[in-house]
Write a protein that holds these residues in place. Structure first.
Motif, PDB file in Angstrom:
ATOM      1  N   ALA A   1      12.452  -2.639   3.091  1.00  0.00           N
ATOM      2  CA  ALA A   1      11.063  -3.092   3.001  1.00  0.00           C
ATOM      3  C   ALA A   1      10.277  -2.171   2.083  1.00  0.00           C
ATOM      4  O   ALA A   1       9.312  -2.593   1.435  1.00  0.00           O
ATOM      5  CB  ALA A   1      10.430  -3.129   4.390  1.00  0.00           C
ATOM      6  N   ASN A   2      10.695  -0.925   2.012  1.00  0.00           N
ATOM      7  CA  ASN A   2      10.021   0.086   1.201  1.00  0.00           C
ATOM      8  C   ASN A   2      10.727   0.205  -0.149  1.00  0.00           C
ATOM      9  O   ASN A   2      11.681   0.960  -0.300  1.00  0.00           O
ATOM     10  CB  ASN A   2      10.064   1.435   1.940  1.00  0.00           C
ATOM     11  CG  ASN A   2       9.414   2.547   1.138  1.00  0.00           C
ATOM     12  OD1 ASN A   2       8.308   2.378   0.641  1.00  0.00           O
ATOM     13  ND2 ASN A   2      10.092   3.677   1.014  1.00  0.00           N
ATOM     14  N   THR A   3      10.279  -0.572  -1.129  1.00  0.00           N
ATOM     15  CA  THR A   3      10.890  -0.529  -2.448  1.00  0.00           C
ATOM     16  C   THR A   3       9.958  -1.163  -3.467  1.00  0.00           C
ATOM     17  O   THR A   3       8.942  -1.776  -3.118  1.00  0.00           O
ATOM     18  CB  THR A   3      12.244  -1.262  -2.462  1.00  0.00           C
ATOM     19  OG1 THR A   3      12.897  -1.060  -3.736  1.00  0.00           O
ATOM     20  CG2 THR A   3      12.072  -2.765  -2.257  1.00  0.00           C
ATOM     21  N   TYR A   4      10.313  -1.019  -4.737  1.00  0.00           N
ATOM     22  CA  TYR A   4       9.609  -1.739  -5.799  1.00  0.00           C
ATOM     23  C   TYR A   4      10.030  -3.204  -5.748  1.00  0.00           C
ATOM     24  O   TYR A   4      11.191  -3.525  -5.449  1.00  0.00           O
ATOM     25  CB  TYR A   4       9.944  -1.121  -7.152  1.00  0.00           C
ATOM     26  CG  TYR A   4       9.215  -1.759  -8.308  1.00  0.00           C
ATOM     27  CD1 TYR A   4       7.830  -1.855  -8.307  1.00  0.00           C
ATOM     28  CD2 TYR A   4       9.909  -2.275  -9.397  1.00  0.00           C
ATOM     29  CE1 TYR A   4       7.146  -2.444  -9.361  1.00  0.00           C
ATOM     30  CE2 TYR A   4       9.239  -2.854 -10.465  1.00  0.00           C
ATOM     31  CZ  TYR A   4       7.865  -2.945 -10.442  1.00  0.00           C
ATOM     32  OH  TYR A   4       7.198  -3.525 -11.491  1.00  0.00           O
ATOM     33  N   ILE A   5       9.135  -4.086  -6.077  1.00  0.00           N
ATOM     34  CA  ILE A   5       9.365  -5.514  -5.862  1.00  0.00           C
ATOM     35  C   ILE A   5      10.522  -6.087  -6.683  1.00  0.00           C
ATOM     36  O   ILE A   5      11.144  -7.078  -6.304  1.00  0.00           O
ATOM     37  CB  ILE A   5       8.058  -6.308  -6.133  1.00  0.00           C
ATOM     38  CG1 ILE A   5       8.117  -7.671  -5.449  1.00  0.00           C
ATOM     39  CG2 ILE A   5       7.788  -6.393  -7.636  1.00  0.00           C
ATOM     40  CD1 ILE A   5       6.784  -8.385  -5.402  1.00  0.00           C
ATOM     41  N   ALA A   6      10.879  -5.437  -7.811  1.00  0.00           N
ATOM     42  CA  ALA A   6      11.985  -5.927  -8.630  1.00  0.00           C
ATOM     43  C   ALA A   6      13.298  -5.941  -7.855  1.00  0.00           C
ATOM     44  O   ALA A   6      14.161  -6.788  -8.100  1.00  0.00           O
ATOM     45  CB  ALA A   6      12.136  -5.077  -9.888  1.00  0.00           C
TER      46      ALA A   6
ATOM     47  N   GLU B   1       4.531   0.216   5.777  1.00  0.00           N
ATOM     48  CA  GLU B   1       3.114   0.066   5.471  1.00  0.00           C
ATOM     49  C   GLU B   1       2.385   1.399   5.545  1.00  0.00           C
ATOM     50  O   GLU B   1       1.478   1.674   4.744  1.00  0.00           O
ATOM     51  CB  GLU B   1       2.494  -0.967   6.410  1.00  0.00           C
ATOM     52  CG  GLU B   1       3.010  -2.383   6.138  1.00  0.00           C
ATOM     53  CD  GLU B   1       2.739  -3.367   7.264  1.00  0.00           C
ATOM     54  OE1 GLU B   1       1.722  -3.174   7.973  1.00  0.00           O
ATOM     55  OE2 GLU B   1       3.535  -4.300   7.449  1.00  0.00           O
ATOM     56  N   SER B   2       2.780   2.253   6.484  1.00  0.00           N
ATOM     57  CA  SER B   2       2.192   3.584   6.573  1.00  0.00           C
ATOM     58  C   SER B   2       2.517   4.396   5.321  1.00  0.00           C
ATOM     59  O   SER B   2       1.639   5.076   4.769  1.00  0.00           O
ATOM     60  CB  SER B   2       2.714   4.309   7.817  1.00  0.00           C
ATOM     61  OG  SER B   2       2.248   5.644   7.854  1.00  0.00           O
ATOM     62  N   ILE B   3       3.761   4.312   4.865  1.00  0.00           N
ATOM     63  CA  ILE B   3       4.162   5.011   3.641  1.00  0.00           C
ATOM     64  C   ILE B   3       3.342   4.513   2.457  1.00  0.00           C
ATOM     65  O   ILE B   3       2.829   5.303   1.652  1.00  0.00           O
ATOM     66  CB  ILE B   3       5.672   4.809   3.385  1.00  0.00           C
ATOM     67  CG1 ILE B   3       6.489   5.606   4.408  1.00  0.00           C
ATOM     68  CG2 ILE B   3       6.046   5.213   1.964  1.00  0.00           C
ATOM     69  CD1 ILE B   3       7.974   5.305   4.385  1.00  0.00           C
ATOM     70  N   ALA B   4       3.190   3.204   2.347  1.00  0.00           N
ATOM     71  CA  ALA B   4       2.448   2.623   1.224  1.00  0.00           C
ATOM     72  C   ALA B   4       0.999   3.094   1.192  1.00  0.00           C
ATOM     73  O   ALA B   4       0.386   3.168   0.115  1.00  0.00           O
ATOM     74  CB  ALA B   4       2.498   1.097   1.300  1.00  0.00           C
ATOM     75  N   ASN B   5       0.453   3.427   2.353  1.00  0.00           N
ATOM     76  CA  ASN B   5      -0.938   3.876   2.431  1.00  0.00           C
ATOM     77  C   ASN B   5      -1.110   5.378   2.215  1.00  0.00           C
ATOM     78  O   ASN B   5      -2.238   5.856   2.078  1.00  0.00           O
ATOM     79  CB  ASN B   5      -1.526   3.502   3.795  1.00  0.00           C
ATOM     80  CG  ASN B   5      -1.728   2.002   3.942  1.00  0.00           C
ATOM     81  OD1 ASN B   5      -2.002   1.313   2.973  1.00  0.00           O
ATOM     82  ND2 ASN B   5      -1.577   1.507   5.164  1.00  0.00           N
ATOM     83  N   LYS B   6       0.013   6.120   2.169  1.00  0.00           N
ATOM     84  CA  LYS B   6      -0.094   7.579   2.121  1.00  0.00           C
ATOM     85  C   LYS B   6       0.610   8.233   0.929  1.00  0.00           C
ATOM     86  O   LYS B   6       0.316   9.389   0.617  1.00  0.00           O
ATOM     87  CB  LYS B   6       0.485   8.176   3.414  1.00  0.00           C
ATOM     88  CG  LYS B   6      -0.278   7.804   4.672  1.00  0.00           C
ATOM     89  CD  LYS B   6       0.403   8.380   5.913  1.00  0.00           C
ATOM     90  CE  LYS B   6      -0.305   7.960   7.189  1.00  0.00           C
ATOM     91  NZ  LYS B   6       0.401   8.487   8.390  1.00  0.00           N
TER      92      LYS B   6
END
Length: 366
Positions: free
Chosen positions: A83-88, A334-339
């Motif tokens: 889930a934690n990755t670049y969209i490509a 989502e927490s990672i994406a915010n921090k």
């Protein structure tokens, strides 16, 4: 002092004479697509990774698309992916009609092997592993799970050129390894480019055919293919840089280790290394801070360039809205994406700039 987040020109200047000589050689040759430079680069990159085959393509995304196509999975099959990755990473297989089954990351930002097995269902046919930020994922455990359930494994190595576990490089653990040579990558060219490595002869033969309109023989076509060819000029420049890749990686890694050793601010969470120094090539140096806006404003005021890799997980993007995910479905991601924040790191960053970043970050207060 102004410190850029990334600076590509310094790497060019390190080997400028070699690059310019190679440009002249390619232009003088009169052959600009699928010629000797591509063939030589493919052989050299395969050897560097200890893989049997390498196929050059037009981009990292194309590498993923072609790799998944060559695996002959069926539309509607599921692919377990971080889930934690670049969209490509996700686009590479959804363009083939495959469905993502997202899994949360571990403490090293890569897909968590402990969560993979519980995500496997009757339609699961493959695992897409992403070696994020330059650190190789836990491939021994992932391969154990893949073999248990007879799953294909595709490695997205766009950020991890040369990262290894026990001298076995990323991209050689699974069925296929996919690379990007976008200019900012550790092995970056001077435009777009990508490659696929594999030990499977049938896969490499099909990818060679698919990258060239579905043709093995000029003007005869077996499949509806792609126009996705690494060009001669990029291949030639990559051959120059590949000779120096380990040197460049050492420079980058040593600077990253300085950050880890010398940044001593409890408000800044530093990255962890899972498999020692050889397991991480530090494509990016990513930290976490609780109040990111405050931190970014502080750094901006001190002229330190930052970036965010990445502010929006794929499952929350408009591109994948149709999958039906919402906020809270993957709380760790989502927490990672915010921090997360990427602080300056590139091969050849001046030591005085490193000193300045370290001192400035140590003086930050949340």
């Amino acid at each position: 002092m102004k410190v850029e987040n990334n600076q590509l020109r310094l790497q060019y200047l390190m080997y400028k004479k070699e690059y310019l000589k190679k440009v002249e050689e390619v232009l003088d040759s009169g052959w600009y697509v699928l010629g000797n430079e591509v063939k030589c680069f493919e052989n050299e990159f395969a050897k560097y990774n200890d893989a049997k085959y390498c196929v050059g393509v037009a981009s990292g995304l194309d590498a993923l698309i072609l790799a998944f196509e060559a695996l002959h999975l069926n539309p509607g099959d599921e692919v377990i992916a971080p889930a934690n990755t670049y969209i490509a990473s996700i686009m590479g297989f959804t363009r083939n009609g495959l469905i993502p089954k997202f899994v949360e990351p571990d403490e090293f930002y890569n897909i968590d092997p402990l969560k993979i097995e519980e995500a496997i269902g009757p339609r699961t046919k493959a695992i897409c592993v992403v070696h994020l930020y330059g650190q190789i994922a836990n491939m021994p455990k992932i391969m154990e799970i893949a073999q248990k359930y007879n799953l294909k494994v595709i490695e997205d190595c766009a950020q991890s050129h040369g990262a290894s576990i026990n001298n076995k490089k990323c991209g050689t653990w699974g069925d296929v390894g996919c690379f990007s040579f976008y200019p900012t990558k550790n092995l970056g060219g001077f435009g777009d480019g990508g490659a696929i490595i594999t030990n499977n002869q049938d896969i490499q033969e099909e990818i060679r055919m698919l990258r060239n309109y579905g043709s093995r023989k000029t003007y005869y076509f077996e499949k509806v293919g792609h126009n996705s060819r690494l060009d001669e000029l990029q291949a030639g420049m990559l051959r120059v840089k590949l000779k120096h890749l380990d040197e460049l990686t050492t420079l980058r890694r040593n600077d990253a280790l300085r950050y880890i050793k010398e940044i001593k601010n409890p408000s800044i969470i530093l990255p962890k290394m899972q498999f020692g120094e050889t397991g991480h090539v530090f494509h990016l140096f990513v930290v976490q801070v609780e109040n990111r806006d405050n931190f970014m404003n502080y750094c901006a005021n001190n002229e330190i360039g930052l970036n965010i890799h990445y502010p929006q997980p794929p499952h929350l993007s408009d591109a994948y809205k149709h999958l039906g995910y919402g906020t809270g479905d993957f709380p760790i991601t989502e927490s990672i994406a915010n921090k997360v924040v990427s602080i300056p790191l590139y091969s050849g960053i001046p030591s005085e700039q490193l000193d300045y970043v370290i001192d400035t970050l140590n003086n930050y207060t949340d």
